[in-house]
Enzyme design. Structure first.
Site, PDB file in Angstrom:
ATOM      1  N   VAL A 104      35.272  35.004  39.473  1.00  0.00           N
ATOM      2  CA  VAL A 104      35.429  33.732  40.206  1.00  0.00           C
ATOM      3  C   VAL A 104      36.874  33.591  40.692  1.00  0.00           C
ATOM      4  CG1 VAL A 104      35.143  31.217  40.137  1.00  0.00           C
ATOM      5  CG2 VAL A 104      33.697  32.660  38.700  1.00  0.00           C
ATOM      6  N   ASN A 129      36.714  49.791  46.327  1.00  0.00           N
ATOM      7  CA  ASN A 129      37.956  49.067  46.670  1.00  0.00           C
ATOM      8  C   ASN A 129      38.648  48.509  45.430  1.00  0.00           C
ATOM      9  OD1 ASN A 129      37.694  49.314  49.518  1.00  0.00           O
ATOM     10  ND2 ASN A 129      36.126  47.716  49.503  1.00  0.00           N
ATOM     11  N   LYS A 135      29.084  32.578  41.679  1.00  0.00           N
ATOM     12  CA  LYS A 135      30.341  32.123  41.069  1.00  0.00           C
ATOM     13  C   LYS A 135      30.178  30.719  40.480  1.00  0.00           C
ATOM     14  CE  LYS A 135      33.212  34.981  44.075  1.00  0.00           C
ATOM     15  NZ  LYS A 135      33.729  35.139  45.430  1.00  0.00           N
ATOM     16  N   ASP A 148      26.901  34.867  46.959  1.00  0.00           N
ATOM     17  CA  ASP A 148      28.115  35.133  46.185  1.00  0.00           C
ATOM     18  C   ASP A 148      28.717  33.825  45.649  1.00  0.00           C
ATOM     19  OD1 ASP A 148      30.458  37.196  45.609  1.00  0.00           O
ATOM     20  OD2 ASP A 148      31.381  35.409  46.474  1.00  0.00           O
ATOM     21  N   THR A 151      43.109  34.608  41.044  1.00  0.00           N
ATOM     22  CA  THR A 151      43.625  33.239  40.933  1.00  0.00           C
ATOM     23  C   THR A 151      42.971  32.582  39.714  1.00  0.00           C
ATOM     24  OG1 THR A 151      43.881  33.093  43.324  1.00  0.00           O
ATOM     25  CG2 THR A 151      43.831  31.016  42.117  1.00  0.00           C
TER      26      THR A 151
HETATM   27  P1  80F Z   1      32.750  48.845  46.656  1.00  0.00           P
HETATM   28  O1  80F Z   1      31.472  48.869  47.391  1.00  0.00           O
HETATM   29  O2  80F Z   1      34.007  49.289  47.315  1.00  0.00           O
HETATM   30  O3  80F Z   1      32.586  49.753  45.319  1.00  0.00           O
HETATM   31  C1  80F Z   1      31.475  49.652  44.482  1.00  0.00           C
HETATM   32  C2  80F Z   1      31.519  50.758  43.433  1.00  0.00           C
HETATM   33  O4  80F Z   1      30.435  50.512  42.522  1.00  0.00           O
HETATM   34  C3  80F Z   1      31.311  52.175  43.986  1.00  0.00           C
HETATM   35  O5  80F Z   1      32.194  53.074  43.329  1.00  0.00           O
HETATM   36  C4  80F Z   1      29.873  52.512  43.577  1.00  0.00           C
HETATM   37  O6  80F Z   1      29.640  53.894  43.334  1.00  0.00           O
HETATM   38  C5  80F Z   1      29.770  51.738  42.285  1.00  0.00           C
HETATM   39  N1  80F Z   1      28.373  51.473  41.933  1.00  0.00           N
HETATM   40  C6  80F Z   1      27.475  50.775  42.649  1.00  0.00           C
HETATM   41  N2  80F Z   1      26.286  50.779  42.018  1.00  0.00           N
HETATM   42  C7  80F Z   1      26.462  51.496  40.869  1.00  0.00           C
HETATM   43  C8  80F Z   1      25.617  51.870  39.813  1.00  0.00           C
HETATM   44  N3  80F Z   1      24.339  51.525  39.808  1.00  0.00           N
HETATM   45  N4  80F Z   1      26.133  52.613  38.807  1.00  0.00           N
HETATM   46  C9  80F Z   1      27.433  52.978  38.810  1.00  0.00           C
HETATM   47  N5  80F Z   1      28.295  52.647  39.791  1.00  0.00           N
HETATM   48  C10 80F Z   1      27.806  51.923  40.809  1.00  0.00           C
HETATM   49  O7  80F Z   1      32.882  47.366  46.080  1.00  0.00           O
HETATM   50  P2  80F Z   1      34.209  46.550  45.704  1.00  0.00           P
HETATM   51  O8  80F Z   1      34.692  45.781  46.862  1.00  0.00           O
HETATM   52  O9  80F Z   1      35.129  47.472  44.999  1.00  0.00           O
HETATM   53  O10 80F Z   1      33.618  45.487  44.677  1.00  0.00           O
HETATM   54  C11 80F Z   1      33.327  45.868  43.366  1.00  0.00           C
HETATM   55  C12 80F Z   1      32.907  44.655  42.553  1.00  0.00           C
HETATM   56  O11 80F Z   1      33.970  43.699  42.583  1.00  0.00           O
HETATM   57  C13 80F Z   1      31.672  43.928  43.093  1.00  0.00           C
HETATM   58  O12 80F Z   1      30.843  43.542  42.023  1.00  0.00           O
HETATM   59  C14 80F Z   1      32.253  42.697  43.773  1.00  0.00           C
HETATM   60  O13 80F Z   1      31.371  41.609  43.799  1.00  0.00           O
HETATM   61  C15 80F Z   1      33.447  42.404  42.880  1.00  0.00           C
HETATM   62  N6  80F Z   1      34.484  41.595  43.496  1.00  0.00           N
HETATM   63  C16 80F Z   1      34.983  41.985  44.691  1.00  0.00           C
HETATM   64  C17 80F Z   1      35.921  41.194  45.315  1.00  0.00           C
HETATM   65  C18 80F Z   1      36.625  41.691  46.533  1.00  0.00           C
HETATM   66  O14 80F Z   1      37.438  40.969  47.106  1.00  0.00           O
HETATM   67  C19 80F Z   1      36.183  39.809  44.820  1.00  0.00           C
HETATM   68  C20 80F Z   1      35.873  39.664  43.425  1.00  0.00           C
HETATM   69  C21 80F Z   1      34.921  40.467  42.858  1.00  0.00           C
HETATM   70  O15 80F Z   1      34.801  36.046  47.836  1.00  0.00           O
HETATM   71  C22 80F Z   1      34.416  37.054  48.449  1.00  0.00           C
HETATM   72  O16 80F Z   1      34.510  37.146  49.673  1.00  0.00           O
HETATM   73  C23 80F Z   1      33.761  38.201  47.687  1.00  0.00           C
HETATM   74  N7  80F Z   1      33.000  39.022  48.596  1.00  0.00           N
HETATM   75  C24 80F Z   1      34.823  39.072  47.052  1.00  0.00           C
HETATM   76  S1  80F Z   1      35.212  38.580  45.559  1.00  0.00           S
HETATM   77  N8  80F Z   1      36.370  42.937  46.980  1.00  0.00           N
END
Ligand code: 80F
Length: 314
Positions: free
Chosen positions: A131, A10, A202, A198, A135
């Site tokens: 974090v 995403n 943060k 999570d 924002t």
């Molecule tokens: P998603 O699962 O869509 O994608 C993960 C990607 O990582 C995939 O392409 C996967 O192949 C790759 N991956 C996983 N393990 C791997 C590895 N060992 N080697 C290489 N690639 C690997 O995840 P998202 O949603 O795209 O999130 C990605 C990162 O953004 C994560 O670390 C999240 O924690 C971080 N993030 C996401 C947020 C969001 O809104 C916000 C900020 C950071 O406050 C909340 O409610 C929080 N849950 C969101 S905070 N999506």
């Protein structure tokens, strides 16, 4: 400047799109290019919207192969040992490659170790997106030099705040979590949101950065929203109060737990995916609020770090 993206879910996809939109309009991004994307599947060379694997290599090998100037980590968090990101950061930073990350696990587990390596060689780490997504939280402190922070208190997880708001509005827990997943707020493993992990990650990152502490996730107690009953929600509502997941740190205490807030508390008014942070420093009390999750917001957090890096402000 060559970027290697780690993770293309995403947030990764939102980052690529935003990067291209802004590159067309802002000259500072003109000489920046994405030279590869590495995921669990392997490495794609170049910059294409649809991911295909060109080389079946690990993240570490991808760094050696591509030799980027910056790695942008948007992969899922691994709270067991932070891998493969921790090793990737160590490899990158020790070779003078900068790191931009929205992945909380490495910094929540090994904040000081990672910064020590970066400081030795003068490489930079941008982590605004870890974090409150886009924002300003981490980066707000970059324009508040030499001020001493004594206390931070906030709502730092978008998914749980969204769920609590929807429960308050009468939805069932399952309906609310389904919505949070559909909107891209929840982690790949949503239990990390629900059990407080999570928010604790943060809080760990912020506390280390702004209060100069050396805390690791696991050093303190945290609780999520899984034990909150519908009866407790109903009672809070009937008393004109709300239950919120509050992260708190001062010089002695650090904790994450659900708390019942009354309308006198500014955090009472933070609903849905919005997050907020109250900062008490020696000069002033500051409150910031804004979206705390969502792919575009997280992508903007990473992009703002990239521009700050280019401007020499990280
Ligand atoms: P998603 O699962 O869509 O994608 C993960 C990607 O990582 C995939 O392409 C996967 O192949 C790759 N991956 C996983 N393990 C791997 C590895 N060992 N080697 C290489 N690639 C690997 O995840 P998202 O949603 O795209 O999130 C990605 C990162 O953004 C994560 O670390 C999240 O924690 C971080 N993030 C996401 C947020 C969001 O809104 C916000 C900020 C950071 O406050 C909340 O409610 C929080 N849950 C969101 S905070 N999506």
């Amino acid at each position: 400047m060559k970027l290697l993206l780690i993770g293309y879910g995403n947030v990764g996809k939102a980052f690529r799109k935003l990067f291209h939109e802004k590159k067309e309009r802002y000259p500072i991004l003109q000489n920046v290019e994405i030279v590869g994307i590495v995921t669990r599947q392997g490495l794609m060379l170049g910059d294409k919207e649809n991911f295909t694997v060109d080389k079946q290599v690990s993240v570490l090998d991808a760094i050696d192969y591509v030799k980027p100037d910056v790695i942008v980590d948007m992969s899922s968090p691994n709270y067991k040992d932070g891998e493969p990101s921790v090793s990737a950061y160590m490899r990158a930073l020790s070779n003078g490659i900068h790191v931009i990350t929205v992945n909380k696990a490495p910094l929540a587990l090994k904040f000081r170790e990672i910064f020590d390596v970066a400081e030795k060689v003068g490489a930079k780490i941008g982590f605004q997106g870890t974090v409150m997504s886009g924002t300003p939280s981490v980066n707000l402190f970059r324009i508040q030099p030499v001020v001493e922070v004594s206390r931070i208190r906030g709502i730092l997880n978008g998914t749980t705040n969204y769920i609590l708001t929807r429960l308050y509005e009468g939805l069932s827990f399952n309906e609310a979590i389904k919505e949070a997943k559909e909107k891209g707020y929840a982690e790949e493993d949503p239990t990390l949101d629900l059990n407080g992990f999570d928010a604790a990650a943060k809080l760990t990152i912020l506390t280390n950065f702004v209060m100069n502490r050396n805390v690791k996730i696991g050093d303190f107690k945290f609780k999520g929203i899984t034990e909150i009953t519908s009866e407790e929600i109903r009672r809070a509502k009937s008393e004109g109060k709300k239950i919120k997941l509050i992260a708190y740190a001062d010089n002695y205490t650090i904790q994450v737990s659900p708390q019942v807030l009354s309308p006198q508390d500014p955090l009472y008014y933070i609903d849905g995916v919005e997050n907020a942070l109250e900062i008490q420093n020696e000069i002033q009390r500051i409150i910031i609020r804004g979206p705390g999750a969502g792919p575009i917001n997280a992508a903007y957090g990473a992009l703002s770090d990239l521009v700050l890096l280019l401007e020499g402000c990280l």
